[in-house]
Design an enzyme around this catalytic site. Sequence first.
Site, PDB file in Angstrom:
ATOM      1  N   GLY A 169     -16.289  31.825   8.825  1.00 21.37           N
ATOM      2  CA  GLY A 169     -17.410  32.625   9.283  1.00 21.37           C
ATOM      3  C   GLY A 169     -17.884  33.663   8.289  1.00 21.37           C
ATOM      4  O   GLY A 169     -18.465  34.680   8.686  1.00 21.37           O
TER       5      GLY A 169
ATOM      6  N   LEU B 294     -19.252  22.332  12.857  1.00 28.39           N
ATOM      7  CA  LEU B 294     -18.938  20.944  12.481  1.00 28.39           C
ATOM      8  C   LEU B 294     -19.294  19.892  13.531  1.00 28.39           C
ATOM      9  O   LEU B 294     -19.243  18.705  13.239  1.00 28.39           O
ATOM     10  CB  LEU B 294     -17.453  20.826  12.119  1.00 28.39           C
ATOM     11  CG  LEU B 294     -17.046  21.621  10.873  1.00 28.39           C
ATOM     12  CD1 LEU B 294     -15.569  21.404  10.547  1.00 28.39           C
ATOM     13  CD2 LEU B 294     -17.904  21.237   9.669  1.00 28.39           C
TER      14      LEU B 294
ATOM     15  N   HIS C 203     -26.714  24.041   4.602  1.00 31.20           N
ATOM     16  CA  HIS C 203     -25.883  22.973   4.042  1.00 31.20           C
ATOM     17  C   HIS C 203     -25.599  23.296   2.574  1.00 31.20           C
ATOM     18  O   HIS C 203     -26.517  23.674   1.842  1.00 31.20           O
ATOM     19  CB  HIS C 203     -26.617  21.628   4.167  1.00 31.20           C
ATOM     20  CG  HIS C 203     -25.759  20.486   3.742  1.00 31.20           C
ATOM     21  ND1 HIS C 203     -24.764  19.972   4.540  1.00 31.20           N
ATOM     22  CD2 HIS C 203     -25.703  19.780   2.581  1.00 31.20           C
ATOM     23  CE1 HIS C 203     -24.147  18.990   3.894  1.00 31.20           C
ATOM     24  NE2 HIS C 203     -24.693  18.857   2.710  1.00 31.20           N
TER      25      HIS C 203
ATOM     26  N   GLU D 177     -25.454  31.313  -0.706  1.00 32.61           N
ATOM     27  CA  GLU D 177     -25.625  31.407   0.755  1.00 32.61           C
ATOM     28  C   GLU D 177     -25.702  32.869   1.198  1.00 32.61           C
ATOM     29  O   GLU D 177     -26.573  33.241   1.989  1.00 32.61           O
ATOM     30  CB  GLU D 177     -24.468  30.691   1.461  1.00 32.61           C
ATOM     31  CG  GLU D 177     -24.511  29.194   1.241  1.00 32.61           C
ATOM     32  CD  GLU D 177     -23.394  28.431   1.928  1.00 32.61           C
ATOM     33  OE1 GLU D 177     -23.601  27.259   2.240  1.00 32.61           O
ATOM     34  OE2 GLU D 177     -22.306  29.008   2.147  1.00 32.61           O
TER      35      GLU D 177
HETATM   36  C1  GRF Z   1     -20.831  27.030   4.224  1.00 24.94           C
HETATM   37  O1  GRF Z   1     -20.624  26.657   2.904  1.00 24.94           O
HETATM   38  C2  GRF Z   1     -21.999  26.287   4.814  1.00 24.94           C
HETATM   39  O2  GRF Z   1     -22.921  25.847   3.893  1.00 24.94           O
HETATM   40  C3  GRF Z   1     -21.347  25.099   5.436  1.00 24.94           C
HETATM   41  O3  GRF Z   1     -20.119  25.539   5.902  1.00 24.94           O
HETATM   42  C4  GRF Z   1     -19.662  26.632   5.110  1.00 24.94           C
HETATM   43  C5  GRF Z   1     -19.229  27.722   6.048  1.00 24.94           C
HETATM   44  O4  GRF Z   1     -18.532  28.721   5.377  1.00 24.94           O
HETATM   45  N1  GRF Z   1     -22.221  24.503   6.429  1.00 24.94           N
HETATM   46  P1  GRF Z   1     -18.174  30.078   6.115  1.00 24.94           P
HETATM   47  O5  GRF Z   1     -17.372  29.711   7.372  1.00 24.94           O
HETATM   48  O6  GRF Z   1     -19.445  30.760   6.458  1.00 24.94           O
HETATM   49  O7  GRF Z   1     -17.351  30.839   5.150  1.00 24.94           O
END
Ligand code: GRF
Length: 196
Positions: free
Chosen positions: A19, A92, A111, A181
Amino acid sequence: MLLNKTPLYRIAIFASGTGSNADKIISYFKSSDSISIALIVSNNREAGVLHIANKNNIPTLILEKEKFFLKDVYLPVFESYKINFIVLAGFLWKIPLNLIKAFPQKIINIHPALLPAYGGKGMYGMHVHEAVIAHKEKQSGITIHYVDELYDHGKIIFQEKCAVDKNETPASLATKIHRLEYAHFAPQIEKLLLFK
Ligand code: GRF
């Protein structure tokens, strides 16, 4: 005159793991009058994202698989929290059609690759970065997109690229992608909801 302080957007973030993206989004909108993170949803009781929710006093919901996929039981729950937008940040499970129909063009996902490449079933987490490196790609990046009934398929909202260097490893690429991100996800949500 009383000012109406109810935020326009009440977002539910869905996450299955650590997260860290959810954490950044929560911090970004902490003092926003227009956007509030109203609920954290997970399919995983052990997910780190639940600690982040607790730390920030955000209610949580743990999904049960059968109910999520076979019935509409969670729609009234989202309604009770007045959720009007959903952000998937490392979630997921596939989103069932009933939820997509209840939130038309109101569910987005991030993604960790440049879709349509390296998306689809099984393409998550390190699998994505391993595949990118195995195919000797020169660049990778992030994609923010609307969610439809297929994995990693809906209309693309935003992409940002990064170089895949000669000695890149899946772990070093994952770090680069996470950086992208963190820099872009929350501002893109804000732009999509408030400035479009
Ligand atoms: C991220 O890299 C996102 O792109 C993918 O899952 C990962 C989640 O990472 N869908 P986090 O749990 O936010 O650290």
